[in-house]
Scaffold this active site. Structure first.
Site, short mmCIF file in Angstrom:
data_model
loop_
_atom_site.label_atom_id
_atom_site.label_comp_id
_atom_site.label_asym_id
_atom_site.label_seq_id
_atom_site.Cartn_x
_atom_site.Cartn_y
_atom_site.Cartn_z
N ARG A 21 -9.53 2.46 11.64
CA ARG A 21 -9.51 2.09 10.22
C ARG A 21 -10.16 3.18 9.36
O ARG A 21 -9.48 3.94 8.68
CB ARG A 21 -10.19 0.72 10.02
CG ARG A 21 -9.94 0.08 8.68
CD ARG A 21 -10.79 0.62 7.56
NE ARG A 21 -12.23 0.50 7.80
CZ ARG A 21 -13.14 1.06 7.01
NH1 ARG A 21 -12.79 1.78 5.96
NH2 ARG A 21 -14.44 0.94 7.28
N ASP A 22 -11.48 3.30 9.44
CA ASP A 22 -12.18 4.25 8.57
C ASP A 22 -11.76 5.68 8.90
O ASP A 22 -11.62 6.52 8.01
CB ASP A 22 -13.69 4.09 8.75
CG ASP A 22 -14.48 4.57 7.54
OD1 ASP A 22 -13.86 5.13 6.62
OD2 ASP A 22 -15.71 4.40 7.53
N HIS A 213 -23.93 2.28 9.24
CA HIS A 213 -22.58 2.88 9.16
C HIS A 213 -22.77 4.24 8.52
O HIS A 213 -22.77 4.36 7.29
CB HIS A 213 -21.69 1.95 8.33
CG HIS A 213 -20.31 2.44 8.07
ND1 HIS A 213 -19.19 1.87 8.65
CD2 HIS A 213 -19.83 3.44 7.29
CE1 HIS A 213 -18.10 2.49 8.23
NE2 HIS A 213 -18.46 3.44 7.39
N CYS A 246 -14.03 13.28 4.60
CA CYS A 246 -14.74 12.74 3.45
C CYS A 246 -13.99 13.19 2.20
O CYS A 246 -13.92 14.39 1.91
CB CYS A 246 -16.18 13.25 3.43
SG CYS A 246 -17.10 12.65 2.02
P1 HMG Z 1 -5.81 -3.60 -8.22
O1 HMG Z 1 -4.73 -2.64 -8.58
O2 HMG Z 1 -6.94 -3.79 -9.18
O3 HMG Z 1 -5.24 -5.03 -7.76
O4 HMG Z 1 -6.40 -3.14 -6.83
P2 HMG Z 1 -4.36 -6.13 -8.44
O5 HMG Z 1 -4.89 -7.43 -7.95
O6 HMG Z 1 -4.24 -5.87 -9.92
O7 HMG Z 1 -2.94 -5.88 -7.75
C1 HMG Z 1 -2.18 -4.71 -8.02
C2 HMG Z 1 -1.12 -4.56 -6.94
O8 HMG Z 1 -1.74 -4.44 -5.65
C3 HMG Z 1 -0.19 -5.77 -6.84
O9 HMG Z 1 1.07 -5.26 -6.42
C4 HMG Z 1 -0.76 -6.57 -5.71
O10 HMG Z 1 0.20 -7.35 -5.05
C5 HMG Z 1 -1.26 -5.47 -4.79
P3 HMG Z 1 2.27 -5.05 -7.47
O11 HMG Z 1 2.49 -6.39 -8.09
O12 HMG Z 1 1.76 -4.04 -8.48
O13 HMG Z 1 3.38 -4.54 -6.61
N1 HMG Z 1 -2.36 -5.95 -3.93
C6 HMG Z 1 -2.34 -5.88 -2.59
N2 HMG Z 1 -1.43 -5.40 -1.72
C7 HMG Z 1 -1.73 -5.50 -0.40
N3 HMG Z 1 -2.88 -6.04 0.06
C8 HMG Z 1 -3.82 -6.52 -0.78
C9 HMG Z 1 -3.55 -6.46 -2.18
N4 HMG Z 1 -4.25 -6.84 -3.25
C10 HMG Z 1 -3.50 -6.53 -4.33
N5 HMG Z 1 -4.94 -7.05 -0.30
C11 HMG Z 1 -7.43 -3.61 -4.72
C12 HMG Z 1 -7.46 -3.84 -6.21
C13 HMG Z 1 -8.73 -4.11 -4.14
C14 HMG Z 1 -6.25 -4.34 -4.11
C15 HMG Z 1 -7.26 -2.08 -4.48
O14 HMG Z 1 -8.22 -1.41 -5.22
C16 HMG Z 1 -7.38 -1.71 -3.03
O15 HMG Z 1 -6.54 -2.07 -2.21
N6 HMG Z 1 -8.44 -0.94 -2.67
C17 HMG Z 1 -8.64 -0.61 -1.30
C18 HMG Z 1 -9.64 0.48 -1.21
C19 HMG Z 1 -9.93 0.80 0.24
O16 HMG Z 1 -9.34 0.28 1.16
N7 HMG Z 1 -10.89 1.74 0.42
C20 HMG Z 1 -11.26 2.16 1.71
C21 HMG Z 1 -12.05 1.12 2.45
S1 HMG Z 1 -13.75 1.01 1.93
C22 HMG Z 1 -14.54 2.22 2.85
O17 HMG Z 1 -13.91 3.01 3.48
C23 HMG Z 1 -16.04 2.21 2.91
C24 HMG Z 1 -16.57 1.68 4.24
O18 HMG Z 1 -16.08 2.45 5.32
C25 HMG Z 1 -18.10 1.71 4.24
C26 HMG Z 1 -18.67 3.07 3.82
O19 HMG Z 1 -18.35 4.09 4.45
O20 HMG Z 1 -19.42 3.07 2.84
C27 HMG Z 1 -16.14 0.23 4.45
MG MG Z 2 -16.99 4.32 5.99
#
Ligand code: HMG
Ligand code: MG
Length: 305
Positions: A21-22, A213, A246
């Site tokens: 995933r990450d 993490h 990163c």
């Molecule tokens: P948004 O654009 O504000 O969401 O995104 P929305 O609710 O307005 O929806 C917009 C569109 O996204 C819609 O589709 C929804 O259906 C779709 P459209 O009608 O335009 O075709 N949508 C989704 N599609 C699939 N799955 C979903 C979903 N939700 C809405 N669950 C949202 C908000 C949170 C969805 C977006 O910002 C997003 O997906 N962000 C993901 C970011 C991410 O994954 N980042 C990496 C992980 S975090 C990380 O790596 C850190 C970590 O490792 C710890 C560390 O290292 O610190 C965990």
């Molecule tokens: Mg991470």
């Protein structure tokens, strides 16, 4: 002179493998569902007890995680192993449950700027969004892990106070997250600050509920893990072959490599239940497939002869 007292370290550590995933979410090359499935299966065979195998997020935000439902449908699950996924909202939770995911994680940030850039809402909006996710998960007996990002620094706002991390960690814990993973997202943390962070956060969330993490961008991750062990933390997230990168530092490394963590823990006599040789083989294969050098120094050392 009396010898320094040996500090008690945890006897057992649980590793949360976040490579699929990450790691993969940050790799530039396309990677097929077949290859993701094979990676997860090889990690299972190597003895990992917890594998974060994908995420149910917007594919427009994170294209690399688009095939997660298929990955979950096709992996060979081993009894006793947890296969988890990230779910930022109810839509993600429903998709994850439909794909047979057994455990999910929500992810908040300790920095407002990062929260906006990562999930398009403020920290408090994100917590409000997670509440129904936790409720729905609880009614279906699905455990929820909570991440806090930017615990030791933010790519946009710089310094992040430990008390701000503690506030978000406490909220996630109070909402029902059984474990809070403290994410040094940009890898700028150093061991002394890591210890202080755990001291502060553990005033609000019990230490046995905390995980580390640590991204290895500045080469500090193993030192931060050791610092956390001294603080009694016994769960760490890591990524096979140090997969990932990163987005905030060109050419930088990703999560701390699982092989390096296992090697260090083996040396400390701490049990993980992981077969280092099999882990190295999995890391070598995915690195070759991605056409990148293996990010694990232990793997490079042990594979060079
Ligand atoms: P948004 O654009 O504000 O969401 O995104 P929305 O609710 O307005 O929806 C917009 C569109 O996204 C819609 O589709 C929804 O259906 C779709 P459209 O009608 O335009 O075709 N949508 C989704 N599609 C699939 N799955 C979903 C979903 N939700 C809405 N669950 C949202 C908000 C949170 C969805 C977006 O910002 C997003 O997906 N962000 C993901 C970011 C991410 O994954 N980042 C990496 C992980 S975090 C990380 O790596 C850190 C970590 O490792 C710890 C560390 O290292 O610190 C965990
Ligand atoms: Mg991470």
């Amino acid at each position: 002179m009396m010898p320094a007292t040996q500090q008690e370290l945890p006897r057992q550590v649980r590793l949360v493998e976040v490579g699929p995933r990450d790691g993969l979410q940050n790799e530039q090359q396309p990677i097929s569902v077949d290859d993701k499935v094979r990676l997860v299966d090889e990690l299972t065979a190597a003895g990992l007890g917890y594998i974060e195998a994908g995420s149910f997020v917007s594919p427009r935000w994170v294209p690399q995680m688009a095939g997660s439902a298929e990955v979950f449908a096709r992996i060979s699950r081993k009894s006793g192993v947890t296969y988890a996924a990230l779910t930022p909202n109810l839509q993600g939770l429903e998709a994850a449950l439909a794909a047979g995911v057994e455990e999910v994680a929500v992810f908040a940030a300790a920095s407002e700027a990062f929260s906006q850039k990562n999930i398009n809402c403020s920290i408090s909006e994100s917590l409000a969004r997670f509440a129904p996710v936790l409720e729905a998960a609880q009614t279906r007996n699905i455990r929820v892990r909570g991440y806090v990002s930017c615990v030791l620094g933010c790519p946009y706002q710089g310094e992040v106070k430990a008390t701000e991390v503690a506030t978000v960690a406490r909220e996630l814990h109070a909402m029902g997250c059984y474990e809070i993973s403290l994410g040094d997202t940009i890898g700028t943390g150093t061991p002394g600050r890591t210890r202080q962070l755990i001291e502060t956060v553990s005033q609000h969330v019990p230490r046995e509920r905390l995980a580390g993490h640590y991204h290895d961008t500045y080469g500090q991750a193993l030192a931060n893990i050791y610092a956390s062990l001294l603080e009694g933390v016994a769960v760490f997230d890591s990524s096979v072959a140090g997969l990932g990168g990163c987005p905030y530092a060109a050419g930088a490394s990703g999560n701390v490599a699982s092989e390096d963590v296992v090697y260090m823990l083996n040396g400390l006599g701490i049990t993980t239940g992981i077969d280092l040789d099999m882990l190295i083989a999995a890391g070598q294969r995915i690195s070759q497939l991605l056409g990148r050098s293996n990010g694990s120094r232990v793997a490079r050392a042990l594979s060079s002869s």
